[in-house]
Write an enzyme that holds these catalytic residues in place. Structure first.
Site, short mmCIF file in Angstrom:
data_model
loop_
_atom_site.label_atom_id
_atom_site.label_comp_id
_atom_site.label_asym_id
_atom_site.label_seq_id
_atom_site.Cartn_x
_atom_site.Cartn_y
_atom_site.Cartn_z
N ASP A 1 -40.25 4.96 -10.74
CA ASP A 1 -38.95 5.54 -11.04
C ASP A 1 -38.07 5.33 -9.82
O ASP A 1 -38.51 5.52 -8.68
CB ASP A 1 -39.04 7.03 -11.38
CG ASP A 1 -37.80 7.45 -12.16
OD1 ASP A 1 -37.63 6.98 -13.31
OD2 ASP A 1 -36.99 8.23 -11.63
N PHE A 6 -30.70 -7.13 -10.85
CA PHE A 6 -30.33 -6.33 -12.02
C PHE A 6 -29.72 -5.00 -11.54
O PHE A 6 -29.64 -4.75 -10.34
CB PHE A 6 -31.54 -6.08 -12.92
CG PHE A 6 -32.59 -5.17 -12.35
CD1 PHE A 6 -33.49 -5.62 -11.40
CD2 PHE A 6 -32.68 -3.84 -12.76
CE1 PHE A 6 -34.45 -4.78 -10.87
CE2 PHE A 6 -33.64 -2.98 -12.24
CZ PHE A 6 -34.52 -3.46 -11.29
N ASP A 65 -27.60 -4.09 -8.23
CA ASP A 65 -27.78 -5.10 -7.18
C ASP A 65 -26.49 -5.79 -6.73
O ASP A 65 -26.31 -6.03 -5.52
CB ASP A 65 -28.80 -6.17 -7.62
CG ASP A 65 -30.23 -5.68 -7.48
OD1 ASP A 65 -30.45 -4.64 -6.84
OD2 ASP A 65 -31.15 -6.36 -8.01
P1 ITT Z 1 -38.53 2.26 -16.99
O1 ITT Z 1 -38.35 3.74 -16.93
O2 ITT Z 1 -38.97 1.77 -18.32
O3 ITT Z 1 -39.38 1.72 -15.87
P2 ITT Z 1 -35.68 2.21 -16.36
O4 ITT Z 1 -34.66 1.11 -16.32
O5 ITT Z 1 -35.37 3.41 -17.22
O6 ITT Z 1 -37.08 1.56 -16.76
P3 ITT Z 1 -35.50 3.76 -13.89
O7 ITT Z 1 -35.15 5.01 -14.60
O8 ITT Z 1 -36.46 3.82 -12.79
O9 ITT Z 1 -36.02 2.66 -14.90
O10 ITT Z 1 -34.25 3.00 -13.30
C1 ITT Z 1 -33.04 3.53 -13.13
C2 ITT Z 1 -31.96 2.49 -13.04
O11 ITT Z 1 -31.74 2.23 -11.66
C3 ITT Z 1 -32.20 1.14 -13.68
O12 ITT Z 1 -31.92 1.13 -15.04
C4 ITT Z 1 -31.22 0.28 -12.89
O13 ITT Z 1 -29.92 0.45 -13.37
C5 ITT Z 1 -31.30 0.92 -11.51
N1 ITT Z 1 -32.27 0.20 -10.67
C6 ITT Z 1 -33.61 0.41 -10.58
N2 ITT Z 1 -34.16 -0.46 -9.70
C7 ITT Z 1 -33.15 -1.23 -9.25
C8 ITT Z 1 -33.06 -2.31 -8.35
O14 ITT Z 1 -34.15 -2.81 -7.77
N3 ITT Z 1 -31.87 -2.85 -8.11
C9 ITT Z 1 -30.76 -2.37 -8.70
N4 ITT Z 1 -30.74 -1.37 -9.58
C10 ITT Z 1 -31.93 -0.79 -9.85
#
Ligand code: ITT
Length: 193
Positions: free
Chosen positions: A69, A149, A152
């Protein structure tokens, strides 16, 4: 090679983690185990959500698995979007909608400091382990780059002149919140071999 199931529906995260851990472990996706489920994440902390996601998938499969997360925490927004990073601009919003909202909220604000925080919860042989990774940087006023993504294109890590969306994947993974958290997981797994 040891199998590790990654409890995510985010294909970008999957690709990054496979690149980070893929030489030493066999990282399986939910698709690989023919699991097509919505993973609940209803907790109020990043740690809480990582644990909830890992327990949910472990409960369904009984396999060694982990969840990630991640939240973007912006100083001038009192740590928002934080745990709401995925749906900051509303249910069903796109990465671009979220970036637009953040840029609008930061418009005219001088303090652009932010960090990404990632918590990985690993359930290995029924035991839970947490790993955290963090990277500090600033939110730039306009998008730069088209790789990566999420947020970023507007995240410039401290000490670098390229945003995460301009860097080659190996460089982002080498310094990122996810790369750092995954390093903890990797070390623990290797110590158990
Ligand atoms: P899962 O819960 O299925 O893993 P998710 O997209 O819902 O996928 P998160 O709640 O952890 O995952 O992610 C929150 C958001 O934060 C994600 O949708 C991206 O918009 C952003 N995010 C996460 N990691 C990132 C990264 O490495 N670089 C840029 N944005 C990121």
């Amino acid at each position: 090679m040891q199998d590790l199931l990654f409890a995510t529906n985010n294909q970008h995260k999957l690709r990054e983690i496979q690149a980070i851990l893929g030489n030493e472990f066999h990282v399986l996706s939910l698709k690989d185990v023919t699991l097509d489920v919505e993973i609940p994440e209803t907790q109020e902390t990043i740690e809480g959500n990582a644990v909830q996601k890992a327990r949910f998938i472990h409960g369904l499969t009984g396999m060694n698995c982990f969840a990630d997360d991640t939240g973007l925490e912006i100083d001038a927004l009192d740590g928002r979007p934080g745990v709401y990073s995925a749906r900051y601009a509303g249910e069903g919003c796109s990465f671009d909608d979220n970036i637009d909202k953040v840029l609008q909220e930061l418009s005219g604000i001088e303090n652009r400091k932010a960090c990404f925080r990632c918590v990985i919860c690993l359930i290995l042989d029924g035991v839970e382990h947490l790993f955290e990774g963090r990277v500090d940087g600033v939110i730039i006023p306009e998008r730069q780059g088209s790789d990566g993504f999420g947020y970023d294109p507007v995240f410039l890590p401290n000490g670098f002149s390229q945003t995460f969306a301009e860097m080659p994947a190996y460089l982002k993974n080498g310094i990122s919140h996810r790369g750092r958290a995954a390093e903890g997981l990797r070390k623990l797994m290797l110590s158990k071999k």
